[in-house]
Design a protein around this motif. Structure first.
Motif, PDB file in Angstrom:
ATOM      1  N   TYR A   1       0.956  -1.283  -0.084  1.00 13.00           N
ATOM      2  CA  TYR A   1       0.095   0.150  -0.049  1.00 13.00           C
ATOM      3  C   TYR A   1       0.774   1.287   0.003  1.00 13.00           C
ATOM      4  O   TYR A   1       1.908   1.160   0.529  1.00 13.00           O
TER       5      TYR A   1
ATOM      6  N   ILE B   1     -10.395   0.101   0.190  1.00 12.26           N
ATOM      7  CA  ILE B   1      -9.553   0.798   1.329  1.00 12.26           C
ATOM      8  C   ILE B   1      -9.994   1.988   1.491  1.00 12.26           C
ATOM      9  O   ILE B   1      -9.829   2.657   2.560  1.00 12.26           O
TER      10      ILE B   1
ATOM     11  N   THR C   1      -2.446  -1.299  -3.777  1.00 12.12           N
ATOM     12  CA  THR C   1      -3.234  -0.233  -3.564  1.00 12.12           C
ATOM     13  C   THR C   1      -2.591   1.154  -3.375  1.00 12.12           C
ATOM     14  O   THR C   1      -1.607   1.123  -2.853  1.00 12.12           O
TER      15      THR C   1
ATOM     16  N   ALA D   1      -4.483   0.740   6.638  1.00 10.74           N
ATOM     17  CA  ALA D   1      -3.747   0.124   5.610  1.00 10.74           C
ATOM     18  C   ALA D   1      -2.941  -0.870   5.902  1.00 10.74           C
ATOM     19  O   ALA D   1      -2.933  -2.106   5.292  1.00 10.74           O
TER      20      ALA D   1
ATOM     21  N   ALA E   1      -3.975  -4.850   4.429  1.00 11.33           N
ATOM     22  CA  ALA E   1      -2.803  -5.404   3.597  1.00 11.33           C
ATOM     23  C   ALA E   1      -2.675  -6.813   3.474  1.00 11.33           C
ATOM     24  O   ALA E   1      -2.380  -7.334   2.602  1.00 11.33           O
TER      25      ALA E   1
END
Length: 571
Positions: free
Chosen positions: A136, A170, A238, A274, A278
């Protein structure tokens, strides 16, 4: 990265403290709060992890790219000066990434030492990760005013149906954490600062803790070269940009405990969410569990001509402000090779379909009356009548006649972008009813959220395409769309789903015989070589709103049409 937006730095330092303490003394990190209904269409599964467990599996990098902008405004600076947005040369480092797509010729990406190092460092980090990717990447910014204290800004890029669902997840998970943790008293602070409890709220006082949308729909402008976009498209599984309110220029020269607490809390939510997600993002959405199902057999008119760095137009406009291949720093700019085609959306989406899209030849549509009967749905993207793979041109008279006859037998015809001109060619509307227009970015103001074409979209859904990554300039006269005069559209029996400007239909449906025609005036435009695109071009750039429109529009099944796509893979 902006030296006068201090919240991310303060919040990052406190997050590091949190994690160190929790790893020693115990403490949990969550990947969301169950206070929302997911736009992904799947009920979110919320997880909680011990911080020491996360840190045993992850390396977390907290980076301040802009040392100059920080140092110039600090307490020991002589003379005391405001923090600086740029570095000591005044360069905005956030516009320095080597973006695939249109480049602002007034600047050269990676011209500053900070971003040359930062770019190399981020790639080294990605190389060390699973699949040679970061899990991320978050780019934290500050803003003065907004309707939310934290704006979660969706990245621009070439994202397929799996990528988009991870990005949506997210974004909304981060929003759920911020919604649940942001200091409630900040609203009173804002009101008191504006003149007391009896005063009117000033313009820009936020109505909610967090909000997510595209950059343009959030800020009212967009650009290329953003770090968050680059991390989401070229480095990470992402990635996202974030703007934290009251975290820009003036507020950061004084310490307001309530403002700083919100800056810190928001940054904590961004980083920790995040970290936790993940571990789950590739399990929640992947090529094995995301399905795009049109119900019937779907095909598309195959356009064999890509846009390449070797075609007759070559690289198009040469990089550089004077179009002579010289960049803003005086150095010659090299054009990277590329091969881009909007047909890639069909091949990418086919991997997620029970039966893949069937490519259809324009010449065979024109020559064989029953050629389209093997399909329930046909998509025509941007070019209404491209040449076939041998470079041959189909007869327009029989091509559009056979297409109309197929619709009347029950087919679902989906027209995007300039292919809306097929409405005139098929005799559905008069010639003057269809217009090519230019907009800042392709968008649609949805009028009917109950219609099947916009199923799953949120009330703030608006932007359809990130046109800059396809090479288009940024401005009110830059991005292409095609629209239909509303009176002509409704006279033809059309149902208006969305408009782009007064009296201009950009999304809608017309019943024709036993079938239907669905239009999306901005979805899959061909990339352009007209502007500086020194790093190449993307093939497609649907936003999550544009993606849902396309996924919904191809859903159609009728008993008398469609056969197994496995038998129809050759043109």
């Amino acid at each position: 990265v902006h030296g006068n937006e201090r919240g991310g730095l303060e919040g990052g330092m406190r997050t590091a403290e949190d994690l160190a303490r929790a790893a020693t003394d115990g403490g949990k990190v969550v990947d969301g709060v169950a206070n929302y209904e997911s736009t992904t269409g799947r009920k979110p599964e919320i997880h909680s992890y011990e911080a020491r467990e996360l840190l045993s599996k992850q390396a977390v990098y907290l980076i301040d790219f802009n040392i100059d902008g920080w140092a110039i405004g600090d307490v020991w600076s002589t003379p005391p000066l405001p923090y600086s947005r740029g570095n000591s040369f005044g360069t905005d480092l956030n516009r320095q990434m080597p973006t695939i797509g249109r480049i602002n010729p007034d600047r050269n990406p990676l011209q500053e030492a900070e971003m040359i190092f930062g770019h190399r460092f981020m790639h080294e980090v990605a190389e060390s990760g699973p699949g040679k990717k970061m899990a991320y990447g978050a780019d934290v910014h500050g803003e003065l005013t907004s309707q939310a204290y934290v704006d979660v800004m969706y990245p621009a890029g070439q994202f397929d149906s799996v990528d988009h669902r991870r990005l949506m997840a997210i974004a909304e998970r981060t929003k759920s954490v911020i919604d649940a943790t942001l200091y409630e008293g900040i609203a009173e602070e804002s009101e008191n600062a504006s003149g007391g409890n009896d005063a009117e709220y000033p313009r820009g006082v936020p109505l909610k803790p967090a909000h997510w949308a595209t950059v343009w729909d959030t800020l009212g402008y967009t650009d290329t070269g953003f770090i968050g976009d680059y991390m989401a498209t070229d480095l990470g599984v992402t990635g996202m940009d974030y703007e934290i309110m009251f975290n820009h220029t003036v507020p950061e020269k004084t310490w307001n405990v309530y403002l700083q607490e919100n800056h810190i809390t928001a940054t904590r939510g961004i980083i920790k969410t995040a970290m936790a997600y993940a571990l789950f993002q590739s399990k929640e959405f992947n090529t094995r569990n995301v399905t795009v199902d049109p119900k019937g057999t779907a095909g598309y008119v195959f356009d064999p001509k890509p846009v390449t760095s070797r075609d007759r137009n070559g690289a198009g406009t040469l990089p550089g402000p004077s179009e002579n291949g010289i960049g803003a720093n005086g150095d010659r700019v090299r054009q990277r090779p590329y091969r881009a085609t909007n047909m890639k959306w069909f091949t990418d989406t086919s991997k997620l379909m029970p039966e893949p899209f069937v490519p259809m030849s324009t010449r065979k549509i024109a020559r064989q009356r029953g050629y389209l009967n093997r399909l329930d749905t046909l998509v025509v993207a941007d070019r209404a009548r491209p040449r076939d793979k041998r470079g041959k041109v189909a007869s327009p008279k029989t091509y559009f006649k056979n297409m109309r006859a197929w619709v009347e037998r029950g087919g679902n015809l989906v027209l995007t972008d300039r292919a809306l001109r097929a409405l005139h060619k098929m005799g559905v509307v008069d010639k003057g009813a269809v217009s090519n227009i230019k907009v800042y970015q392709p968008y649609a103001d949805i009028q009917d959220f109950e219609h099947a074409m916009v199923a799953g979209l949120r009330p703030n859904a608006r932007q359809l395409v990130e046109a800059a990554v396809l090479g288009y300039c940024i401005g009110n006269e830059c991005s292409p769309m095609t629209v239909v005069d509303e009176a002509a559209f409704t006279d033809a029996g059309g149902h208006v789903v969305a408009t782009t400007g007064d009296g201009q239909v950009s999304v809608g449906e017309i019943e024709l015989g036993k079938g239907r025609i669905r239009i999306v005036g901005g979805a899959l435009p061909r990339p352009t070589e007209e502007y500086d695109h020194r790093y190449g071009l993307r093939s497609y750039a649907l936003t999550y709103s544009g993606l849902y429109l396309m996924e919904n529009s191809i859903v159609h099944d009728v008993p008398q049409l469609g056969r197994s796509a496995k038998l129809q893979r050759t043109l």
